[in-house]
Design a protein around this motif. Structure first.
Motif, PDB file in Angstrom:
ATOM      1  N   LYS A 152      -5.984   6.966  -5.126  1.00 27.33           N
ATOM      2  CA  LYS A 152      -6.558   7.453  -6.378  1.00 27.33           C
ATOM      3  C   LYS A 152      -5.979   8.824  -6.749  1.00 27.33           C
ATOM      4  O   LYS A 152      -5.762   9.146  -7.921  1.00 27.33           O
ATOM      5  N   GLY A 153      -5.764   9.636  -5.690  1.00 31.05           N
ATOM      6  CA  GLY A 153      -5.220  10.951  -5.973  1.00 31.05           C
ATOM      7  C   GLY A 153      -3.768  10.898  -6.437  1.00 31.05           C
ATOM      8  O   GLY A 153      -3.310  11.770  -7.188  1.00 31.05           O
ATOM      9  N   GLY A 154      -3.048   9.902  -6.012  1.00 28.36           N
ATOM     10  CA  GLY A 154      -1.628   9.816  -6.398  1.00 28.36           C
ATOM     11  C   GLY A 154      -1.332   8.580  -7.214  1.00 28.36           C
ATOM     12  O   GLY A 154      -0.236   8.023  -7.098  1.00 28.36           O
ATOM     13  N   LYS A 155      -2.291   8.149  -8.066  1.00 29.60           N
ATOM     14  CA  LYS A 155      -2.096   6.915  -8.835  1.00 29.60           C
ATOM     15  C   LYS A 155      -0.978   7.043  -9.855  1.00 29.60           C
ATOM     16  O   LYS A 155      -0.339   6.053 -10.235  1.00 29.60           O
ATOM     17  N   ASP A 156      -0.679   8.301 -10.289  1.00 26.22           N
ATOM     18  CA  ASP A 156       0.391   8.483 -11.270  1.00 26.22           C
ATOM     19  C   ASP A 156       1.746   8.187 -10.643  1.00 26.22           C
ATOM     20  O   ASP A 156       2.706   7.838 -11.353  1.00 26.22           O
ATOM     21  N   PHE A 157       1.816   8.358  -9.314  1.00 25.06           N
ATOM     22  CA  PHE A 157       3.090   8.111  -8.628  1.00 25.06           C
ATOM     23  C   PHE A 157       3.207   6.664  -8.143  1.00 25.06           C
ATOM     24  O   PHE A 157       4.252   6.275  -7.627  1.00 25.06           O
ATOM     25  N   LEU A 158       2.103   5.914  -8.216  1.00 25.63           N
ATOM     26  CA  LEU A 158       2.099   4.546  -7.679  1.00 25.63           C
ATOM     27  C   LEU A 158       2.283   3.491  -8.768  1.00 25.63           C
ATOM     28  O   LEU A 158       2.247   2.290  -8.482  1.00 25.63           O
ATOM     29  N   THR A 159       2.390   3.928 -10.026  1.00 25.03           N
ATOM     30  CA  THR A 159       2.518   2.962 -11.128  1.00 25.03           C
ATOM     31  C   THR A 159       3.771   2.117 -10.893  1.00 25.03           C
ATOM     32  O   THR A 159       4.831   2.677 -10.494  1.00 25.03           O
ATOM     33  N   PRO A 160       3.717   0.814 -11.071  1.00 25.96           N
ATOM     34  CA  PRO A 160       2.611   0.094 -11.738  1.00 25.96           C
ATOM     35  C   PRO A 160       1.490  -0.317 -10.801  1.00 25.96           C
ATOM     36  O   PRO A 160       0.518  -0.926 -11.225  1.00 25.96           O
ATOM     37  N   ALA A 161       1.577   0.020  -9.414  1.00 21.76           N
ATOM     38  CA  ALA A 161       0.500  -0.390  -8.491  1.00 21.76           C
ATOM     39  C   ALA A 161      -0.754   0.428  -8.734  1.00 21.76           C
ATOM     40  O   ALA A 161      -0.674   1.598  -9.128  1.00 21.76           O
ATOM     41  N   THR A 162      -1.825  -0.204  -8.568  1.00 18.54           N
ATOM     42  CA  THR A 162      -3.118   0.462  -8.762  1.00 18.54           C
ATOM     43  C   THR A 162      -3.703   0.829  -7.400  1.00 18.54           C
ATOM     44  O   THR A 162      -3.327   0.271  -6.358  1.00 18.54           O
ATOM     45  N   PRO A 163      -4.660   1.804  -7.336  1.00 16.77           N
ATOM     46  CA  PRO A 163      -5.309   2.156  -6.057  1.00 16.77           C
ATOM     47  C   PRO A 163      -5.950   0.961  -5.369  1.00 16.77           C
ATOM     48  O   PRO A 163      -5.975   0.868  -4.139  1.00 16.77           O
ATOM     49  N   GLU A 164      -6.488   0.033  -6.147  1.00 15.41           N
ATOM     50  CA  GLU A 164      -7.144  -1.121  -5.548  1.00 15.41           C
ATOM     51  C   GLU A 164      -6.128  -1.999  -4.812  1.00 15.41           C
ATOM     52  O   GLU A 164      -6.406  -2.528  -3.724  1.00 15.41           O
ATOM     53  N   VAL A 165      -4.964  -2.153  -5.432  1.00 11.41           N
ATOM     54  CA  VAL A 165      -3.937  -2.985  -4.790  1.00 11.41           C
ATOM     55  C   VAL A 165      -3.450  -2.319  -3.492  1.00 11.41           C
ATOM     56  O   VAL A 165      -3.274  -2.973  -2.464  1.00 11.41           O
ATOM     57  N   VAL A 166      -3.213  -0.983  -3.560  1.00 10.39           N
ATOM     58  CA  VAL A 166      -2.763  -0.261  -2.347  1.00 10.39           C
ATOM     59  C   VAL A 166      -3.802  -0.391  -1.227  1.00 10.39           C
ATOM     60  O   VAL A 166      -3.467  -0.603  -0.061  1.00 10.39           O
ATOM     61  N   THR A 167      -5.076  -0.249  -1.614  1.00 14.47           N
ATOM     62  CA  THR A 167      -6.139  -0.358  -0.608  1.00 14.47           C
ATOM     63  C   THR A 167      -6.164  -1.750   0.007  1.00 14.47           C
ATOM     64  O   THR A 167      -6.305  -1.920   1.216  1.00 14.47           O
ATOM     65  N   ALA A 168      -6.031  -2.775  -0.840  1.00 20.85           N
ATOM     66  CA  ALA A 168      -6.049  -4.149  -0.335  1.00 20.85           C
ATOM     67  C   ALA A 168      -4.889  -4.411   0.607  1.00 20.85           C
ATOM     68  O   ALA A 168      -5.043  -5.093   1.643  1.00 20.85           O
ATOM     69  N   VAL A 169      -3.707  -3.885   0.270  1.00 23.89           N
ATOM     70  CA  VAL A 169      -2.537  -4.101   1.126  1.00 23.89           C
ATOM     71  C   VAL A 169      -2.689  -3.366   2.471  1.00 23.89           C
ATOM     72  O   VAL A 169      -2.268  -3.844   3.539  1.00 23.89           O
ATOM     73  N   SER A 170      -3.362  -2.199   2.457  1.00 21.35           N
ATOM     74  CA  SER A 170      -3.488  -1.410   3.695  1.00 21.35           C
ATOM     75  C   SER A 170      -4.468  -1.996   4.706  1.00 21.35           C
ATOM     76  O   SER A 170      -4.386  -1.706   5.916  1.00 21.35           O
ATOM     77  N   ILE A 171      -5.404  -2.792   4.202  1.00 24.08           N
ATOM     78  CA  ILE A 171      -6.445  -3.314   5.112  1.00 24.08           C
ATOM     79  C   ILE A 171      -5.844  -4.134   6.249  1.00 24.08           C
ATOM     80  O   ILE A 171      -6.126  -3.876   7.433  1.00 24.08           O
ATOM     81  N   PRO A 172      -5.016  -5.168   6.043  1.00 24.42           N
ATOM     82  CA  PRO A 172      -4.455  -5.929   7.164  1.00 24.42           C
ATOM     83  C   PRO A 172      -3.542  -5.074   8.049  1.00 24.42           C
ATOM     84  O   PRO A 172      -3.484  -5.267   9.270  1.00 24.42           O
ATOM     85  N   ILE A 173      -2.855  -4.125   7.432  1.00 28.24           N
ATOM     86  CA  ILE A 173      -1.961  -3.279   8.239  1.00 28.24           C
ATOM     87  C   ILE A 173      -2.788  -2.417   9.209  1.00 28.24           C
ATOM     88  O   ILE A 173      -2.477  -2.300  10.393  1.00 28.24           O
ATOM     89  N   ILE A 174      -3.850  -1.803   8.650  1.00 25.57           N
ATOM     90  CA  ILE A 174      -4.701  -0.963   9.497  1.00 25.57           C
ATOM     91  C   ILE A 174      -5.353  -1.792  10.597  1.00 25.57           C
ATOM     92  O   ILE A 174      -5.411  -1.385  11.785  1.00 25.57           O
ATOM     93  N   ALA A 175      -5.876  -2.978  10.248  1.00 26.47           N
ATOM     94  CA  ALA A 175      -6.525  -3.835  11.233  1.00 26.47           C
ATOM     95  C   ALA A 175      -5.546  -4.238  12.326  1.00 26.47           C
ATOM     96  O   ALA A 175      -5.884  -4.247  13.534  1.00 26.47           O
ATOM     97  N   GLY A 176      -4.316  -4.572  11.974  1.00 24.98           N
ATOM     98  CA  GLY A 176      -3.317  -4.948  12.967  1.00 24.98           C
ATOM     99  C   GLY A 176      -2.997  -3.807  13.915  1.00 24.98           C
ATOM    100  O   GLY A 176      -2.882  -3.991  15.129  1.00 24.98           O
TER     101      GLY A 176
END
Length: 432
Positions: free
Chosen positions: A386-410
């Motif tokens: 959320k803090g760096g959403k301007d640098f993540l366009t076109p990805a949204t914070p929600e998409v980044v969070t969703a992608v990080s969940i399996p990585i963190i769990a692994g």
């Protein structure tokens, strides 16, 4: 002649076989014999008591360290001997045949004050008269039944060279033997009297075990009944506590029997040894049966042998009972050990089951830990996105969070797995 290094006890051992030769006896002669049991410090006082007698008689001080002393006072002779359990005093006196019988007794020639103070407890007292068979035929004495004394034992000795009469009764504190000399030499007469005195002494010493045997018999009867009850209780016991109670009672019973064995083994062993000496001395007499009277051997076989057999039986019963108690105790200990082993196996099985349950619980907790860590990690990623959403366009914070969940769990799962492997390796390492 060359000199050799001698063993320090060589001469003492050599002289032992010559230490106590029989005293040659003339006819007629009177012998008085006393045997005193050693009690408390009585044995240590005997040497001084002998010195006192020598001083009264004006004789040289005797050496009592050898265990035997001979004194010749003229009116009488004394022979003192120390044995393991008792000391003996033998008094010899030569008298004319027409003297009064009581006056001729050898003991009465000894100072009265001295003989009353002899240390120890009197166990045997005997008078022996050595008579000439030609002057005083033994048939006459036997015919006067009840006049002097009533002999119950009579036999020829030394292959018929002499006769021996006795009743084995204590009258006025003394037993009595009459020895009739037909053709015995003085040394033969001395050996005969010595054997008779030893028979009388060892007979009484052997019988010291009889009261002990009776006491042991009462103890064994009670102990055998108790052992039978405990054996029945062993068969009925269903719990470990019951078996332990029986084992405690068996242990106490074993202690009682072993205490009795320790207290009586010497007495029973001594009785057997004394009885063997009695039989040997009777054999040495070379008895000849006289019509109408039993010889000494037959009398002892009828009276003494059963008593010694009783003592031997009690000794065997003690040993047998001790062995039986030991076998029962060992059997019961085995049963208790087996039951304890079974209980230990059950305890180990319970601990194993608890360990498995704990492991499963730990694995469940680890799974929940992965979820919790993943959740908190994803929240951190979401805050960063959320803090760096301007640098993540076109990805949204929600998409980044969703992608990080399996990585963190692994990553968390791999970290926990690696940690478990390290702990298992340290546990398996030597010294753990």
């Amino acid at each position: 002649m060359p000199l050799f290094e001698e063993h320090p006890q060589r001469r003492l051992l050599n002289d032992e076989v010559h230490a106590r030769p029989p005293v040659p006896l003339q006819t007629p002669e009177f012998v008085s014999y006393l045997a005193f049991l050693h009690v408390e410090d009585s044995a240590s006082r005997e040497a001084q008591h002998l010195n006192d007698l020598a001083a009264q008689l004006g004789l040289a001080e005797p050496d009592a360290s050898t265990g035997h002393v001979s004194l010749d006072a003229g009116a009488f002779r004394l022979r003192w001997e120390r044995h393991t359990e008792f000391s003996s005093y033998t008094f010899f006196r030569r008298c004319a045949g027409d003297d009064d019988t009581v006056a001729r007794l050898a003991l009465f020639a000894v100072p009265a004050s001295w003989r009353r103070e002899i240390p120890g407890q009197l166990i045997v007292a005997t008078h022996v008269e050595v008579r000439d068979a030609a002057d005083d035929p033994p048939e006459t004495v036997i015919a006067q039944d009840g006049h002097e004394f009533s002999p119950v034992v009579a036999s020829g000795v030394t292959a018929g060279a002499g006769w021996v009469l006795t009743d084995f009764q204590i009258v006025d504190g003394f037993s009595r033997f009459i020895v009739f000399n037909r053709s015995m030499t003085p040394r033969q007469a001395g050996r005969t009297v010595q054997r008779l005195l030893e028979i009388e002494t060892y007979r009484v010493m052997a019988l010291l075990a009889l009261p002990v045997a009776k006491d042991v018999g009462r103890l064994l009867a009670r102990a055998e009944n108790e052992l039978a009850d405990l054996t029945d209780a062993m068969g009925r016991s269903a719990a470990t506590d019951d078996e332990r109670g029986v084992l405690n009672r068996l242990t106490r019973l074993a202690a009682d029997i072993e205490r009795s064995v320790a207290r009586t083994s010497f007495r029973f062993g001594a009785a057997a040894a004394y009885y063997q000496l009695v039989r040997q001395r009777i054999e040495d007499l070379r008895e000849v049966r006289l019509d109408g009277f039993p010889p000494i051997r037959e009398f002892m076989d009828r009276r003494l042998a059963p008593a010694i057999a009783t003592c031997a039986t009690m000794a065997r019963r003690q040993e047998d009972l001790s062995s039986r108690i030991a076998r029962n105790s060992q059997l019961l200990r085995t049963r208790v050990d087996i039951e304890l082993e079974r209980q230990n196996q059950e305890l180990l099985a319970q601990m194993n089951r608890r360990a498995k349950l704990q492991l499963r619980l730990q694995e469940t907790v680890e799974g929940l830990s992965v979820v919790a860590i993943t959740y908190y990690g994803s929240q951190l990623v979401q805050y960063l996105a959320k803090g760096g959403k301007d640098f993540l366009t076109p990805a949204t914070p929600e998409v980044v969070t969703a992608v990080s969940i399996p990585i963190i769990a692994g990553l968390v799962a791999l970290g926990l797995r690696r940690m478990r492997r390290q702990l298992a390796a340290e546990e398996a390492a030597p010294g753990h």
